[in-house]
Design a protein around this motif. Structure first.
Motif, PDB file in Angstrom:
ATOM      1  N   ARG A  38       0.811  -1.214   0.000  1.00  0.00           N
ATOM      2  CA  ARG A  38       0.000   0.000   0.000  1.00  0.00           C
ATOM      3  C   ARG A  38       0.846   1.268   0.000  1.00  0.00           C
ATOM      4  O   ARG A  38       0.545   2.222  -0.708  1.00  0.00           O
ATOM      5  N   THR A  90       4.404  -4.919  -5.897  1.00  0.00           N
ATOM      6  CA  THR A  90       3.577  -6.082  -6.210  1.00  0.00           C
ATOM      7  C   THR A  90       3.573  -7.003  -4.987  1.00  0.00           C
ATOM      8  O   THR A  90       4.398  -6.865  -4.078  1.00  0.00           O
ATOM      9  N   ARG A 119      -2.592 -12.833  -6.438  1.00  0.00           N
ATOM     10  CA  ARG A 119      -2.944 -13.028  -7.839  1.00  0.00           C
ATOM     11  C   ARG A 119      -4.449 -13.176  -8.022  1.00  0.00           C
ATOM     12  O   ARG A 119      -5.019 -12.654  -8.985  1.00  0.00           O
ATOM     13  N   ILE A 155      -6.814 -11.931  -6.119  1.00  0.00           N
ATOM     14  CA  ILE A 155      -7.424 -10.612  -5.908  1.00  0.00           C
ATOM     15  C   ILE A 155      -7.165  -9.722  -7.117  1.00  0.00           C
ATOM     16  O   ILE A 155      -8.034  -8.967  -7.554  1.00  0.00           O
ATOM     17  N   GLY A 156      -5.971  -9.829  -7.691  1.00  0.00           N
ATOM     18  CA  GLY A 156      -5.635  -9.035  -8.875  1.00  0.00           C
ATOM     19  C   GLY A 156      -6.498  -9.393 -10.071  1.00  0.00           C
ATOM     20  O   GLY A 156      -6.859  -8.538 -10.888  1.00  0.00           O
ATOM     21  N   ARG A 157      -6.860 -10.650 -10.218  1.00  0.00           N
ATOM     22  CA  ARG A 157      -7.710 -11.073 -11.322  1.00  0.00           C
ATOM     23  C   ARG A 157      -9.134 -10.562 -11.163  1.00  0.00           C
ATOM     24  O   ARG A 157      -9.801 -10.265 -12.137  1.00  0.00           O
ATOM     25  N   ARG A 158      -9.603 -10.491  -9.926  1.00  0.00           N
ATOM     26  CA  ARG A 158     -10.968 -10.012  -9.688  1.00  0.00           C
ATOM     27  C   ARG A 158     -11.098  -8.525  -9.991  1.00  0.00           C
ATOM     28  O   ARG A 158     -12.159  -8.047 -10.323  1.00  0.00           O
ATOM     29  N   ARG A 159     -10.020  -7.796  -9.804  1.00  0.00           N
ATOM     30  CA  ARG A 159     -10.057  -6.353 -10.066  1.00  0.00           C
ATOM     31  C   ARG A 159      -9.970  -6.154 -11.538  1.00  0.00           C
ATOM     32  O   ARG A 159     -10.412  -5.453 -12.240  1.00  0.00           O
TER      33      ARG A 159
END
Length: 112
Positions: A29, A34, A106, A108-112
């Protein structure tokens, strides 16, 4: 008595994992890193405090194994379970926590 050791090991292992994840989330944050970079830095910087906690607990359990006398048959399994479990949980924390952190990052990154 070994069940008491398992409760203690669970607490220590969770504390170590929380240290890594908290540091990694803060790095992600604050510095825009990454998930992989953040958990790698967390592992490098938090390794010493985690190892110190593990060794302090293991050295505290050493007298349970070495002491003789009355009640030895109750204390010795506690000490053996503590030291063995600390070594296993140390390795598990340093390998599985970063791997799970990257996998969840990863997902969480795909959901965004």
């Amino acid at each position: 008595m070994a069940v008491i050791a398992m409760l203690l090991l669970t607490g220590i292992s969770l504390k170590n994992a929380i240290l890594l994840v908290d540091f990694a989330i803060h790095a992600e944050r604050a510095r825009g890193m990454t998930a992989r970079e953040a958990i790698r830095e967390a592992c490098l910087l938090r390794l010493r405090p985690i190892v110190m906690t593990t060794f302090a607990a293991a050295l505290g359990a050493l007298p349970l194994i070495l002491m003789g006398g009355c009640g030895e048959e109750l204390r010795q399994p506690l000490g053996i379970a503590l030291i063995g479990g600390l070594l296993v949980s140390q390795a598990q924390t340093m390998f599985t926590t970063p791997a799970l952190y990257v996998v969840v990052g990863r997902l969480i990154g795909r959901r965004r």
